[in-house]
Every structure is written in structure tokens, then in C-alpha cells.
Design a protein around this motif. Structure first.
Motif, PDB file in Angstrom:
ATOM      1  N   SER A   1      -4.575   9.649  -1.084  1.00 25.86           N
ATOM      2  CA  SER A   1      -5.109   8.260  -1.572  1.00 25.86           C
ATOM      3  C   SER A   1      -4.452   7.078  -0.813  1.00 25.86           C
ATOM      4  O   SER A   1      -5.176   6.082  -0.397  1.00 25.86           O
ATOM      5  CB  SER A   1      -4.988   8.131  -3.029  1.00 25.86           C
ATOM      6  OG  SER A   1      -5.407   6.871  -3.578  1.00 25.86           O
ATOM      7  N   ILE A   2      -3.157   7.160  -0.798  1.00 23.26           N
ATOM      8  CA  ILE A   2      -2.283   6.143  -0.131  1.00 23.26           C
ATOM      9  C   ILE A   2      -2.645   5.953   1.277  1.00 23.26           C
ATOM     10  O   ILE A   2      -2.931   4.982   1.934  1.00 23.26           O
ATOM     11  CB  ILE A   2      -0.988   6.360  -0.344  1.00 23.26           C
ATOM     12  CG1 ILE A   2      -0.401   6.195  -1.763  1.00 23.26           C
ATOM     13  CG2 ILE A   2      -0.045   5.479   0.764  1.00 23.26           C
ATOM     14  CD1 ILE A   2       0.799   6.720  -2.077  1.00 23.26           C
TER      15      ILE A   2
ATOM     16  N   VAL B   1       0.880  -0.979   0.073  1.00 20.56           N
ATOM     17  CA  VAL B   1      -0.094   0.153   0.013  1.00 20.56           C
ATOM     18  C   VAL B   1       0.807   1.079   0.011  1.00 20.56           C
ATOM     19  O   VAL B   1       0.775   2.278  -0.699  1.00 20.56           O
ATOM     20  CB  VAL B   1      -1.035   0.076   1.151  1.00 20.56           C
ATOM     21  CG1 VAL B   1      -1.674   1.435   1.330  1.00 20.56           C
ATOM     22  CG2 VAL B   1      -1.905  -1.105   0.985  1.00 20.56           C
ATOM     23  N   VAL B   2       1.811   1.250   0.840  1.00 18.34           N
ATOM     24  CA  VAL B   2       2.692   2.204   1.092  1.00 18.34           C
ATOM     25  C   VAL B   2       3.700   2.641  -0.262  1.00 18.34           C
ATOM     26  O   VAL B   2       3.931   3.695  -0.660  1.00 18.34           O
ATOM     27  CB  VAL B   2       3.605   2.364   2.276  1.00 18.34           C
ATOM     28  CG1 VAL B   2       4.683   3.488   2.376  1.00 18.34           C
ATOM     29  CG2 VAL B   2       2.685   2.077   3.445  1.00 18.34           C
TER      30      VAL B   2
ATOM     31  N   LYS C   1     -10.922   6.335  -2.017  1.00 15.63           N
ATOM     32  CA  LYS C   1      -9.522   7.103  -2.469  1.00 15.63           C
ATOM     33  C   LYS C   1      -9.612   7.422  -3.912  1.00 15.63           C
ATOM     34  O   LYS C   1      -8.837   8.008  -4.325  1.00 15.63           O
ATOM     35  CB  LYS C   1      -8.512   5.732  -2.038  1.00 15.63           C
ATOM     36  CG  LYS C   1      -8.526   4.696  -3.348  1.00 15.63           C
ATOM     37  CD  LYS C   1      -7.431   3.988  -3.027  1.00 15.63           C
ATOM     38  CE  LYS C   1      -7.283   3.073  -4.406  1.00 15.63           C
ATOM     39  NZ  LYS C   1      -5.973   2.174  -4.380  1.00 15.63           N
TER      40      LYS C   1
ATOM     41  N   PRO D   1       3.372   1.469  -3.793  1.00 13.71           N
ATOM     42  CA  PRO D   1       2.311   0.759  -4.802  1.00 13.71           C
ATOM     43  C   PRO D   1       3.034   0.193  -5.849  1.00 13.71           C
ATOM     44  O   PRO D   1       3.083   0.390  -7.015  1.00 13.71           O
ATOM     45  CB  PRO D   1       1.553   2.114  -5.232  1.00 13.71           C
ATOM     46  CG  PRO D   1       2.394   3.323  -5.035  1.00 13.71           C
ATOM     47  CD  PRO D   1       3.384   2.999  -3.844  1.00 13.71           C
TER      48      PRO D   1
ATOM     49  N   GLU E   1      -5.984   4.244   1.669  1.00 13.32           N
ATOM     50  CA  GLU E   1      -6.019   2.831   1.753  1.00 13.32           C
ATOM     51  C   GLU E   1      -5.066   2.301   2.866  1.00 13.32           C
ATOM     52  O   GLU E   1      -5.544   1.142   3.294  1.00 13.32           O
ATOM     53  CB  GLU E   1      -5.268   2.597   0.376  1.00 13.32           C
ATOM     54  CG  GLU E   1      -5.504   1.112  -0.136  1.00 13.32           C
ATOM     55  CD  GLU E   1      -4.800   0.852  -1.502  1.00 13.32           C
ATOM     56  OE1 GLU E   1      -5.186  -0.230  -1.890  1.00 13.32           O
ATOM     57  OE2 GLU E   1      -4.171   1.561  -2.219  1.00 13.32           O
ATOM     58  N   LEU E   2      -4.219   2.902   3.289  1.00 13.41           N
ATOM     59  CA  LEU E   2      -3.263   2.289   4.289  1.00 13.41           C
ATOM     60  C   LEU E   2      -4.225   2.176   5.723  1.00 13.41           C
ATOM     61  O   LEU E   2      -4.218   1.261   6.192  1.00 13.41           O
ATOM     62  CB  LEU E   2      -2.104   3.301   4.539  1.00 13.41           C
ATOM     63  CG  LEU E   2      -1.313   2.729   5.781  1.00 13.41           C
ATOM     64  CD1 LEU E   2      -0.643   1.249   5.444  1.00 13.41           C
ATOM     65  CD2 LEU E   2      -0.125   3.785   6.029  1.00 13.41           C
TER      66      LEU E   2
END
Length: 159
Positions: A138-139, A20-21, A65, A23, A142-143
Motif C-alpha cells: 500500500s505504501i 507517505v513513507v 492501495k 505514515p 501511494e509512493l
């Protein structure tokens, strides 16, 4: 599930969080899949509740996101064509300079497209900065969702 199975699930979830971090991998999907495998193997009511929590949090994050950063970009006046240019250059950069090229290519693509569109450095840089902030948001979304899913799994495993 055996201890070795739990370790493998935990490793897959950890790789998912890293994905996630950074991508490079579909991180949230990998973490969700690991939790799904665990839930199928365990088969208890708690396991299915954890899978439902993971599915809801990660699924909702996939929608949020896209919507939230996309709205910020529209409000900042960054057109989709500039984001597309950034994504295309990020993909090319990923293959030209493995992994690092992804992080160089995206802002470079956005900047070059915005510079072409706007004709000046300062407004092009502002647009690029907004695009980078949107990607960061966005990240983060999701994180957060992946960590919620991971937390639910950890609570179930440790109790």
C-alpha cells in the motif's frame, strides 16, 4: 510564482513524500495540495495539466492501495477484525510511544488478534507477515503515485 514560492512548494512536496513513507502525515494529500497551490498561483495551461496528472495519479492510487492489498489479505485469510486490531493498537502506540509506537502497535495488534483467533504462534505469525506485506504494498503504491505527480511538477518547473 517567485523562487521563494517554488521553494515552499518543493518543501511541502518533500514533506508529503516523507509522509507517505512514514505514515504520520497524509503525505500524498499534502503533495497534491502543494501542487494545487502552485497550479492556482501559476495559472498556465501546463500548470493545470500537471494538476490533472497529480490528481489522477494520486486519486487512482488511493483506490488501488485499498483494493490490491485488501485482496491479498482476503486471499491469505487475514480477517478484517485482525487488521482493525492492528490499526487500533497502532493508534494507541502512536500516542504511547510517539511515532515509533505506530510501527510497533500495528503488527502487535494483528499478531495478538490472530493468535487469539488461531490459537498458535506459527499461523498467527504468517497472518501478521501477510498484513505487513500488504501495508508495504500500500505504501509503495501511494509512493509511486506521489512520485509521478512530483515528477510532472518538476518537469513543468524546470522547463
Amino acid at each position: 510564482m517567485s523562487d521563494a514560492g517554488l521553494v515552499l512548494v518543493a518543501l511541502a512536496i518533500a514533506v508529503g513524500i516523507v509522509g507517505v513513507v512514514l505514515p504520520v502525515l497524509p503525505g500524498a494529500l499534502l503533495a497534491w495540495a502543494a501542487i494545487a497551490v502552485w497550479a492556482l498561483a501559476v495559472g498556465s495551461a501546463i500548470a493545470w495539466v500537471v494538476l490533472a496528472i497529480a490528481t489522477l495519479s494520486i486519486g487512482l492510487a488511493q483506490v488501488v492501495k485499498v483494493l490490491v492489498p485488501g485482496r491479498r489479505l482476503r486471499d491469505a485469510g487475514v480477517p478484517r477484525m485482525s487488521i482493525l486490531a492492528g490499526l487500533l493498537l497502532a493508534i494507541a502506540g502512536f500516542f504511547l510511544i510517539p511515532i515509533v509506537g505506530l510501527f510497533i502497535g500495528f503488527p502487535l495488534g494483528v499478531y495478538l488478534q490472530e493468535r487469539r483467533r488461531l490459537g498458535q504462534h506459527e499461523p498467527a505469525w504468517r497472518s501478521t507477515h501477510e498484513a505487513l506485506r500488504a501495508i508495504g504494498l500500500s505504501i509503495a503504491i501511494e509512493l509511486a503515485a506521489t512520485l509521478v505527480a512530483t515528477g510532472a511538477w518538476l518537469v513543468a518547473v524546470l522547463t
